[in-house]
Design an enzyme around this catalytic site. Structure first.
Site, PDB file in Angstrom:
ATOM      1  NE  ARG A 185      -3.987   0.532   1.944  1.00 11.54           N
ATOM      2  CZ  ARG A 185      -4.954   0.481   2.485  1.00 11.54           C
ATOM      3  NH1 ARG A 185      -5.363   1.174   3.644  1.00 11.54           N
ATOM      4  NH2 ARG A 185      -6.007  -0.134   1.990  1.00 11.54           N
ATOM      5  CG  HIS A 198      -8.344  -0.292  -2.609  1.00 17.88           C
ATOM      6  ND1 HIS A 198      -7.678  -1.383  -2.580  1.00 17.88           N
ATOM      7  CD2 HIS A 198      -8.995   0.284  -1.547  1.00 17.88           C
ATOM      8  CE1 HIS A 198      -7.613  -1.665  -1.419  1.00 17.88           C
ATOM      9  NE2 HIS A 198      -8.523  -0.792  -0.465  1.00 17.88           N
ATOM     10  CD  GLN A 237     -12.896  -2.268  -1.043  1.00 16.85           C
ATOM     11  OE1 GLN A 237     -12.338  -2.021  -0.012  1.00 16.85           O
ATOM     12  NE2 GLN A 237     -14.347  -2.928  -0.768  1.00 16.85           N
ATOM     13  CG  ASP A 266     -14.192   5.541  -0.382  1.00 13.67           C
ATOM     14  OD1 ASP A 266     -14.266   5.611   0.753  1.00 13.67           O
ATOM     15  OD2 ASP A 266     -13.028   5.361  -1.009  1.00 13.67           O
ATOM     16  CB  CYS A 286     -14.518   0.571   0.017  1.00  9.31           C
ATOM     17  SG  CYS A 286     -13.937   2.348  -0.106  1.00  9.31           S
ATOM     18  NE  ARG A 332     -10.638  -5.712   0.304  1.00  9.39           N
ATOM     19  CZ  ARG A 332      -9.911  -4.696   1.036  1.00  9.39           C
ATOM     20  NH1 ARG A 332     -10.333  -3.490   1.384  1.00  9.39           N
ATOM     21  NH2 ARG A 332      -8.744  -4.445   0.560  1.00  9.39           N
TER      22      ARG A 332
HETATM   23  N1   CP Z   1     -11.321  -0.449   2.241  1.00  7.31           N
HETATM   24  C1   CP Z   1      -9.919  -0.453   2.759  1.00  7.31           C
HETATM   25  O1   CP Z   1      -9.271  -0.530   2.026  1.00  7.31           O
HETATM   26  O2   CP Z   1     -10.065  -0.467   4.126  1.00  7.31           O
HETATM   27  P1   CP Z   1      -8.706   0.065   5.070  1.00  7.31           P
HETATM   28  O3   CP Z   1      -8.128   1.374   4.547  1.00  7.31           O
HETATM   29  O4   CP Z   1      -9.061  -0.107   6.364  1.00  7.31           O
HETATM   30  O5   CP Z   1      -7.570  -1.088   4.439  1.00  7.31           O
END
Ligand code: CP
Length: 301
Positions: free
Chosen positions: A103, A130, A133, A220, A260, A288
């Site tokens: 990430r 992402h 997701q 989001d 998400c 997830r």
């Molecule tokens: N939706 C998501 O990626 O959540 P986090 O940022 O908590 O990993």
């Protein structure tokens, strides 16, 4: 199957359908206490430059349940935080581990890691996409609706990284998508053009127009990680882009609502909607785990 998972476009329609079927099977087996040991003797590095609840936890649990070892590496505790080259880090970690989950603030960091690693690299969120997701989101839509093709998804709010991946995922899987966002908050133009070449994508300004007859409503946060300095302005600009009972009413009677997470209740979504009978948000979060497990099995085994 591709080596890396940097963009949702790294997967074909068949790849995604296969991953969803595998994730459904793994979900069912887990409920019955059955676990594959496909990652036994494998370590997976998990580099996080930003905070995470779902992505980190789902990957750690997935790797552990598959018999592997998740190695969490905070960016600032690595030499990366002191300026070591991403390419050197990629080459060195490839000598130790079987895969790298990353990430990062910048999408270019993820692509640089992928092009220099000799083990699979998985994008766990960048400023452009992402993709992990969206695997969970597509699985959730499939579970709730029994199909993906010809569904209509409406994205309400900021055209951010998750929105970019949603646009691409819809184009790949045959869903139509309407995005409603204020001027200046549109999704990535290149992403929209790529998706429009193969699918039905509209970028609109009116939430009720986007939500009309939608099967899926999705939103989001208005203030993504990295946007904190402009939070007040963004909140003002996006204030009309809340999934509330009026937006829900514009969608189909059996529409589902996705987010998400993390959610800012009372901003991009009301309590009434996120906690209401149309919400699939907790199933989406749970998925997830199952989709990331399926992805790890496909990429690393
Ligand atoms: N939706 C998501 O990626 O959540 P986090 O940022 O908590 O990993």
């Amino acid at each position: 199957m591709m080596k890396n998972f940097v963009s949702i476009c790294d997967l074909t329609r068949d790849d995604i359908s296969d991953l969803i079927q595998l994730a459904l099977r793994l979900k069912d087996e887990r409920k019955r206490g059955r676990f594959s040991r496909a990652l036994e003797h494998k370590t997976v590095a998990m580099i996080f430059e930003k905070p995470s609840t779902r992505t980190r936890t789902a990957f750690e649990v997935a790797i552990t349940e598959l018999g592997g070892h998740p190695l969490y590496l905070s960016w600032n505790e690595l030499q990366l935080g002191r300026g070591e080259a991403v390419a050197d880090t990629a080459r060195v970690l490839s000598r130790y581990v079987s895969g790298i989950v990353i990430r990062a603030d910048r999408h270019s960091t993820v692509t640089e890691m992928a092009s220099n690693a000799s083990v699979p690299v998985i994008n766990a969120l960048s400023d452009r996409e992402h993709p992990c997701q969206l695997l969970a989101d597509l699985m959730t839509i499939y579970e709730k609706k029994g199909k993906l093709r010809d569904m209509k998804l409406a994205w309400i709010g900021d055209g951010n990284n998750v929105c970019n991946s949603a646009i691409l995922a819809c184009a790949i899987m045959g869903l139509s998508i309407d995005v409603a966002c204020p001027p200046g908050y549109e999704p990535n133009g290149e992403v929209v053009r790529t998706a429009q070449a193969v699918g039905h994508v509209r970028v609109l300004t009116e939430p009720l127009e986007a939500a009309a007859a939608a099967d899926v409503l999705y939103t989001d946060t208005w203030v993504s990680m990295g946007d904190e300095a402009t939070a007040a302005q963004r909140t003002r600009d996006l204030s009309a882009y809340c999934i509330d009972k009026h937006v829900l009413h514009a969608a189909k009677d059996d529409a589902i609502v996705l987010h998400c997470l993390p959610a800012h209740r009372g901003c991009e979504i009301t309590d009434e909607v996120i906690d209401g009978p149309h919400s699939a948000v907790l199933d989406q979060a749970e998925n997830r785990l199952h989709t990331q497990k399926a992805l790890l099995k496909k990429l690393l085994v």
